[in-house]
Design a protein around this motif. Structure first.
Motif, PDB file in Angstrom:
ATOM      1  N   ASN A 168       3.375  13.384 -31.420  1.00 54.87           N
ATOM      2  CA  ASN A 168       4.707  13.988 -31.485  1.00 54.87           C
ATOM      3  C   ASN A 168       4.638  15.441 -31.944  1.00 54.87           C
ATOM      4  O   ASN A 168       5.640  16.049 -32.242  1.00 54.87           O
ATOM      5  CB  ASN A 168       5.688  13.151 -32.314  1.00 54.87           C
ATOM      6  CG  ASN A 168       5.409  13.235 -33.784  1.00 54.87           C
ATOM      7  OD1 ASN A 168       4.373  13.736 -34.179  1.00 54.87           O
ATOM      8  ND2 ASN A 168       6.330  12.758 -34.592  1.00 54.87           N
ATOM      9  N   HIS A 169       3.442  15.985 -31.996  1.00 54.35           N
ATOM     10  CA  HIS A 169       3.295  17.422 -32.282  1.00 54.35           C
ATOM     11  C   HIS A 169       2.347  18.066 -31.286  1.00 54.35           C
ATOM     12  O   HIS A 169       1.221  18.402 -31.609  1.00 54.35           O
ATOM     13  CB  HIS A 169       2.757  17.639 -33.703  1.00 54.35           C
ATOM     14  CG  HIS A 169       3.741  17.262 -34.754  1.00 54.35           C
ATOM     15  ND1 HIS A 169       4.940  17.892 -34.876  1.00 54.35           N
ATOM     16  CD2 HIS A 169       3.695  16.327 -35.710  1.00 54.35           C
ATOM     17  CE1 HIS A 169       5.605  17.364 -35.894  1.00 54.35           C
ATOM     18  NE2 HIS A 169       4.877  16.398 -36.411  1.00 54.35           N
ATOM     19  N   ASP A 170       2.774  18.214 -30.077  1.00 48.61           N
ATOM     20  CA  ASP A 170       1.883  18.813 -29.086  1.00 48.61           C
ATOM     21  C   ASP A 170       2.572  19.872 -28.246  1.00 48.61           C
ATOM     22  O   ASP A 170       2.280  20.040 -27.066  1.00 48.61           O
ATOM     23  CB  ASP A 170       1.302  17.734 -28.163  1.00 48.61           C
ATOM     24  CG  ASP A 170       0.183  16.984 -28.850  1.00 48.61           C
ATOM     25  OD1 ASP A 170      -0.352  17.490 -29.835  1.00 48.61           O
ATOM     26  OD2 ASP A 170      -0.149  15.893 -28.380  1.00 48.61           O
ATOM     27  N   THR A 171       3.458  20.601 -28.860  1.00 43.48           N
ATOM     28  CA  THR A 171       4.103  21.722 -28.180  1.00 43.48           C
ATOM     29  C   THR A 171       3.062  22.734 -27.739  1.00 43.48           C
ATOM     30  O   THR A 171       2.120  23.002 -28.477  1.00 43.48           O
ATOM     31  CB  THR A 171       5.057  22.416 -29.174  1.00 43.48           C
ATOM     32  OG1 THR A 171       6.083  21.495 -29.475  1.00 43.48           O
ATOM     33  CG2 THR A 171       5.640  23.697 -28.624  1.00 43.48           C
ATOM     34  N   GLY A 181      14.678  21.894 -31.744  1.00 44.96           N
ATOM     35  CA  GLY A 181      13.732  22.352 -32.760  1.00 44.96           C
ATOM     36  C   GLY A 181      13.517  23.854 -32.707  1.00 44.96           C
ATOM     37  O   GLY A 181      14.354  24.604 -32.206  1.00 44.96           O
ATOM     38  N   ASP A 182      12.393  24.276 -33.216  1.00 44.65           N
ATOM     39  CA  ASP A 182      12.071  25.709 -33.291  1.00 44.65           C
ATOM     40  C   ASP A 182      11.600  26.308 -31.974  1.00 44.65           C
ATOM     41  O   ASP A 182      11.722  27.511 -31.755  1.00 44.65           O
ATOM     42  CB  ASP A 182      10.940  25.908 -34.315  1.00 44.65           C
ATOM     43  CG  ASP A 182       9.677  25.143 -33.891  1.00 44.65           C
ATOM     44  OD1 ASP A 182       9.803  23.952 -33.528  1.00 44.65           O
ATOM     45  OD2 ASP A 182       8.587  25.731 -33.897  1.00 44.65           O
ATOM     46  N   SER A 183      11.041  25.447 -31.116  1.00 44.26           N
ATOM     47  CA  SER A 183      10.271  25.969 -29.975  1.00 44.26           C
ATOM     48  C   SER A 183      11.041  26.931 -29.061  1.00 44.26           C
ATOM     49  O   SER A 183      10.472  27.922 -28.605  1.00 44.26           O
ATOM     50  CB  SER A 183       9.692  24.811 -29.153  1.00 44.26           C
ATOM     51  OG  SER A 183       8.958  23.978 -30.001  1.00 44.26           O
ATOM     52  N   THR A 186       4.401  15.367 -24.988  1.00 43.27           N
ATOM     53  CA  THR A 186       5.399  16.153 -25.728  1.00 43.27           C
ATOM     54  C   THR A 186       5.756  17.471 -25.056  1.00 43.27           C
ATOM     55  O   THR A 186       6.381  18.334 -25.681  1.00 43.27           O
ATOM     56  CB  THR A 186       4.929  16.441 -27.175  1.00 43.27           C
ATOM     57  OG1 THR A 186       3.686  17.068 -27.106  1.00 43.27           O
ATOM     58  CG2 THR A 186       4.865  15.209 -28.011  1.00 43.27           C
ATOM     59  N   ARG A 193      19.309  17.132 -30.497  1.00 37.43           N
ATOM     60  CA  ARG A 193      18.510  17.851 -31.504  1.00 37.43           C
ATOM     61  C   ARG A 193      17.659  18.952 -30.814  1.00 37.43           C
ATOM     62  O   ARG A 193      17.020  18.725 -29.797  1.00 37.43           O
ATOM     63  CB  ARG A 193      17.609  16.850 -32.233  1.00 37.43           C
ATOM     64  CG  ARG A 193      16.696  17.476 -33.291  1.00 37.43           C
ATOM     65  CD  ARG A 193      15.330  17.778 -32.749  1.00 37.43           C
ATOM     66  NE  ARG A 193      14.417  18.287 -33.767  1.00 37.43           N
ATOM     67  CZ  ARG A 193      13.283  18.914 -33.489  1.00 37.43           C
ATOM     68  NH1 ARG A 193      12.907  19.102 -32.251  1.00 37.43           N
ATOM     69  NH2 ARG A 193      12.506  19.337 -34.452  1.00 37.43           N
ATOM     70  N   LEU A 210       6.710  20.450 -37.185  1.00 39.31           N
ATOM     71  CA  LEU A 210       8.079  20.046 -37.516  1.00 39.31           C
ATOM     72  C   LEU A 210       9.018  21.254 -37.461  1.00 39.31           C
ATOM     73  O   LEU A 210       9.077  22.065 -38.382  1.00 39.31           O
ATOM     74  CB  LEU A 210       8.090  19.405 -38.907  1.00 39.31           C
ATOM     75  CG  LEU A 210       9.409  18.778 -39.330  1.00 39.31           C
ATOM     76  CD1 LEU A 210       9.828  17.651 -38.396  1.00 39.31           C
ATOM     77  CD2 LEU A 210       9.315  18.267 -40.762  1.00 39.31           C
ATOM     78  N   THR A 213       3.811  25.274 -33.815  1.00 37.01           N
ATOM     79  CA  THR A 213       3.968  23.881 -33.417  1.00 37.01           C
ATOM     80  C   THR A 213       4.119  23.064 -34.694  1.00 37.01           C
ATOM     81  O   THR A 213       3.746  23.520 -35.772  1.00 37.01           O
ATOM     82  CB  THR A 213       2.776  23.396 -32.557  1.00 37.01           C
ATOM     83  OG1 THR A 213       2.976  22.019 -32.213  1.00 37.01           O
ATOM     84  CG2 THR A 213       1.453  23.534 -33.270  1.00 37.01           C
TER      85      THR A 213
HETATM   86  C1  SD4 Z   1       9.941  20.738 -32.375  1.00 35.34           C
HETATM   87  N1  SD4 Z   1       8.062  22.155 -32.840  1.00 35.34           N
HETATM   88  O1  SD4 Z   1      10.742  20.430 -31.509  1.00 35.34           O
HETATM   89  C2  SD4 Z   1       8.553  21.134 -31.956  1.00 35.34           C
HETATM   90  C3  SD4 Z   1       7.745  19.907 -31.964  1.00 35.34           C
HETATM   91  C4  SD4 Z   1       6.338  20.092 -31.715  1.00 35.34           C
HETATM   92  O2  SD4 Z   1       4.517  19.252 -30.754  1.00 35.34           O
HETATM   93  O3  SD4 Z   1       5.703  21.031 -32.094  1.00 35.34           O
HETATM   94  N2  SD4 Z   1       5.786  19.156 -31.019  1.00 35.34           N
HETATM   95  O4  SD4 Z   1      10.210  20.698 -33.579  1.00 35.34           O
END
Ligand code: SD4
Length: 331
Positions: free
Chosen positions: A188-191, A221-223, A89, A219, A244, A242
Motif C-alpha cells: 500500500n506504499h508504492d506510489t 493523499g499527497d501524491s 498501487t 480520500r 502516508l 511516497t
Molecule cells: C497517498 N502517498 O495516497 C500516497 C500513497 C503511497 O505508495 O505512497 N502509496 O498517500
C-alpha cells in the motif's frame, strides 16, 4: 525560435546598441567554441524514481538520452508503472477504495514552474499524462473526479476497467475483516514519483498513485498535491514523496525539501531533515512509512525514509541502479 536567435534578432531590430554586447554574452553561454567548432554543452541525463521500478527509470533514461525533455521522460516513466498490472498501487490494477472503486491521483510539474494535477479519477490508466494535459490544454492546475475523467475522454484517453481479477480477489478477501491500517513497506506504499534532468539540465517530475489501499471514498493523499507529493524549482532541484500522504501534506514535504536545498543542503540532507520533521511533529510516533527522493541542479541525488526497506532507482551515465535508502530507524 531558439532563445539565442531570438535575442540576436531582438537586439538588432529594437534594442539600443549599448546593450547588445551583454545580451550576446548571456545568450552564448550555453555553447563553447573549440578549434572553430561550436560544441554544445549537453548535460548527462538523469532519471530517479521511488521504489525499485527499474523499468520506469530505464524507459525515462532512454528517452532522455534520445533528447526527450525532462517532463516527457517523467511521464513516460510513470506510465510504465501505471500500465504494470502487478503494481497494485499505481494505475490499472491499483487497489480500490473501500467501496471497490479504483480512483487514481497524479500530478506533473515542469521546469518552467507550470504544473497540472488530477484527483480521484476512475477508468483512465495514464493519469500522469492526463495531469500533463490539464497543464497544457486548460487554464487550470487541477481537475477532479468526473470532470477530470470527461476531460480525459475529450483528449483521447480510453475508458478502461481498472480492476483486475487479482485486485478483485484481494478486495473480496479484505472485505471479510475490513480494517484500514497504514502498514509499513507493503504494497500500500508504492506510489511512483519520478524526477528527470534532461540534456539541457532542466528538471521536471511526475507522481502517480491509486493512493492508500481501501481508503475512504473520496480520500486524496499527497501524491497529486503540488508541493507535497512533488515539487520542482528548476533553479534548485526537485523532490517527490511516497508513503502516508496525510503526513507529507501536513509538512508540504517536497516543497520543504526544495527550499532546504535552496538554503544549501544536499538532496540527502534535505530529505533527512524533512523526514525528521515528520517524526518530531508526531512526537516520535513513527509507525508508518514516509520516503523522499530528491535531485539538485548539479545532478546530485538523495533519499531518506522512516523505516528501512525503501529503495529508489537512479538512471545516470547509461546505468540503472537501485539504492537502498538510509532510514531514520536503522533496523
Ligand atoms: C497517498 N502517498 O495516497 C500516497 C500513497 C503511497 O505508495 O505512497 N502509496 O498517500
Amino acid at each position: 525560435m531558439k532563445r539565442r536567435h531570438f535575442l540576436k534578432r531582438v537586439s538588432i531590430s529594437s534594442l539600443g546598441m549599448s546593450i547588445v554586447p551583454s545580451l550576446f554574452t548571456f545568450a552564448e553561454t550555453s555553447e563553447t567554441t573549440k578549434n572553430n567548432m561550436t560544441i554544445s554543452q549537453k548535460k548527462k541525463p538523469i532519471a530517479i524514481c521511488t521504489w525499485a521500478f527499474k523499468n520506469a527509470t530505464a524507459m525515462a533514461g532512454e528517452a532522455l538520452s534520445k533528447g526527450a525533455k525532462a517532463l516527457d521522460a517523467a511521464v513516460i516513466g510513470a506510465e510504465v508503472e501505471e500500465n504494470n498490472l502487478k503494481n497494485t498501487t499505481v494505475g490499472k490494477g491499483g487497489t480500490p477504495d473501500r467501496e471497490g472503486n479504483v480512483t487514481l491521483d497524479a500530478c506533473v510539474m515542469d521546469s518552467n514552474g507550470d504544473c497540472g494535477a488530477v484527483v480521484c479519477v476512475e477508468h483512465i490508466t495514464n493519469v500522469a499524462a492526463l495531469a500533463k494535459k490539464v497543464m497544457t490544454e486548460t487554464p487550470h492546475v487541477m481537475l477532479s473526479g468526473k470532470g477530470a475523467e470527461e476531460f480525459g475522454y475529450q483528449q483521447g484517453f480510453k475508458k478502461e476497467e481498472l480492476l483486475t481479477p487479482s485486485s478483485i480477489e484481494a478486495f473480496e478477501a479484505w472485505k471479510k475483516s475490513p480494517e484500514y491500517k497504514p502498514i509499513i513497506n507493503i504494497e500500500n506504499h508504492d506510489t511512483i514519483g519520478m524526477l528527470c534532468m534532461d540534456e539541457d539540465g532542466d528538471i521536471a517530475g511526475a507522481c502517480s498513485t491509486s493512493g492508500l489501499s481501501y481508503k475512504m471514498k473520496g480520500r486524496i493523499g499527497d501524491s497529486p498535491i503540488i508541493g507535497s507529493g512533488l515539487f520542482i524549482d528548476n533553479e534548485i532541484g526537485g523532490a517527490a514523496a511516497t508513503g502516508l500522504g496525510e503526513e507529507v501534506m501536513k509538512t508540504v514535504g517536497s516543497f520543504l525539501i526544495v527550499e532546504l536545498m535552496r538554503n544549501g543542503m544536499s538532496p540527502q540532507q534535505a530529505c533527512k531533515e524533512a523526514v525528521e520533521r515528520i517524526v518530531k511533529k508526531n512526537k516520535g510516533y513513527k509507525d508508518f512509512q514516509i520516503a523522499y527522493i530528491a535531485m539538485n541542479k548539479a545532478g546530485e541525488v538523495g533519499s531518506y525514509c522512516i523505516h528501512k526497506g525503501f529503495s529508489y532507482m537512479t538512471y545516470k551515465d547509461g546505468e540503472n541502479t537501485e539504492t537502498a535508502s538510509q532510514s531514520y530507524i536503522k533496523d
